[in-house]
Enzyme design. Structure first.
Site, PDB file in Angstrom:
ATOM      1  N   GLU A  79       0.813  -1.210   0.000  1.00 23.53           N
ATOM      2  CA  GLU A  79       0.000   0.000   0.000  1.00 23.53           C
ATOM      3  C   GLU A  79       0.852   1.268   0.000  1.00 23.53           C
ATOM      4  O   GLU A  79       0.364   2.353   0.321  1.00 23.53           O
ATOM      5  CB  GLU A  79      -0.965  -0.042   1.181  1.00 23.53           C
ATOM      6  CG  GLU A  79      -1.969  -1.178   1.003  1.00 23.53           C
ATOM      7  CD  GLU A  79      -2.948  -1.312   2.144  1.00 23.53           C
ATOM      8  OE1 GLU A  79      -4.124  -1.595   1.838  1.00 23.53           O
ATOM      9  OE2 GLU A  79      -2.559  -1.144   3.309  1.00 23.53           O
ATOM     10  N   TYR A 125     -13.288  17.379  19.229  1.00 21.88           N
ATOM     11  CA  TYR A 125     -11.941  16.887  18.951  1.00 21.88           C
ATOM     12  C   TYR A 125     -11.869  16.213  17.579  1.00 21.88           C
ATOM     13  O   TYR A 125     -10.867  16.318  16.881  1.00 21.88           O
ATOM     14  CB  TYR A 125     -11.493  15.939  20.067  1.00 21.88           C
ATOM     15  CG  TYR A 125     -11.396  16.669  21.376  1.00 21.88           C
ATOM     16  CD1 TYR A 125     -10.309  17.483  21.656  1.00 21.88           C
ATOM     17  CD2 TYR A 125     -12.422  16.593  22.310  1.00 21.88           C
ATOM     18  CE1 TYR A 125     -10.226  18.196  22.844  1.00 21.88           C
ATOM     19  CE2 TYR A 125     -12.353  17.308  23.500  1.00 21.88           C
ATOM     20  CZ  TYR A 125     -11.256  18.104  23.753  1.00 21.88           C
ATOM     21  OH  TYR A 125     -11.190  18.812  24.929  1.00 21.88           O
TER      22      TYR A 125
END
Length: 214
Positions: A79, A125
């Site tokens: 990947e 967050y």
């Protein structure tokens, strides 16, 4: 962006292996899934193919040059093209974390996700560390078409969810990428726990008032 000198490469190798061990120990990756990378002055360091993040050897990390060619260490993760696609679009990226973490991977398998914002900003967050999380359609791991799809989104998003696969996140440092992907995993968990329950996300106006420094 501050370019990393060759003198820091040894330190970065240690930081990458330490982070991999931490992610593995806390169950954010299992087996040989997931991969990490960090930018160095003359290319990138990446985790090798079929390597467990829990037992990385700093001396065997894959080294890729500025053109993405394998020039040292073990063979890189299949990947690697995903990582390179993000780096080439995001010149401020210093590190990338890609995991198959349980809750984010579970969300990536769901039908009917919004491809522009597949996980809503349930917490401040998440809004600060991730922002909008787009979804890339399914491609087999290692398919160059997957890297192309990531590249097309990476100019606008530093975090992307890969369908039936998992998240990939870039950060100005490896540590900031890890912090963001951990926030993503926790929010994916909340998203699944709250299914079927009336839920209030952070509003657009409230998001605009947040400090988005990453």
């Amino acid at each position: 962006m501050n370019l990393i000198t060759k003198g820091h490469e040894t330190q970065l190798r240690e930081r990458l292996t330490t982070l991999g061990a931490s992610l593995f120990a806390r169950g954010l990756t299992t087996g040989t899934s997931g991969n990490l990378s960090v930018r160095v002055c003359d290319g990138w360091l990446m985790t090798p193919t079929n390597a467990s993040l829990g037992t990385l050897d700093p001396d065997r990390l894959s080294k890729l040059d500025e053109n993405g060619r394998h020039v040292g260490g073990d063979r890189p993760t299949k990947e690697s093209l995903l990582h390179l696609a993000l780096y080439r679009q995001r010149r401020d990226a210093g590190g990338i974390v890609h995991l198959h973490s349980t809750y984010a991977a579970a969300v990536s398998c769901m039908e009917g996700l919004d491809p522009v914002e597949c996980v809503p900003p349930l917490t401040a967050y998440f809004a600060m560390r991730i922002g909008r999380l787009p979804l890339v359609p399914y491609y087999r791991p290692g398919d160059p078409a997957l890297a192309t799809a990531v590249y097309d989104l990476a100019a606008r998003y530093h975090a992307i969810l890969l369908a039936n696969h998992g998240p990939i996140v870039s950060g100005t440092t490896l540590e900031s990428a890890a912090s963001a992907i951990e926030e993503l995993e926790e929010t994916a968990k909340l998203f699944l726990l709250l299914r079927g329950i009336p839920t209030r996300a952070v509003s657009g106006q409230e998001v605009s008032q947040l400090d988005h420094g990453r």
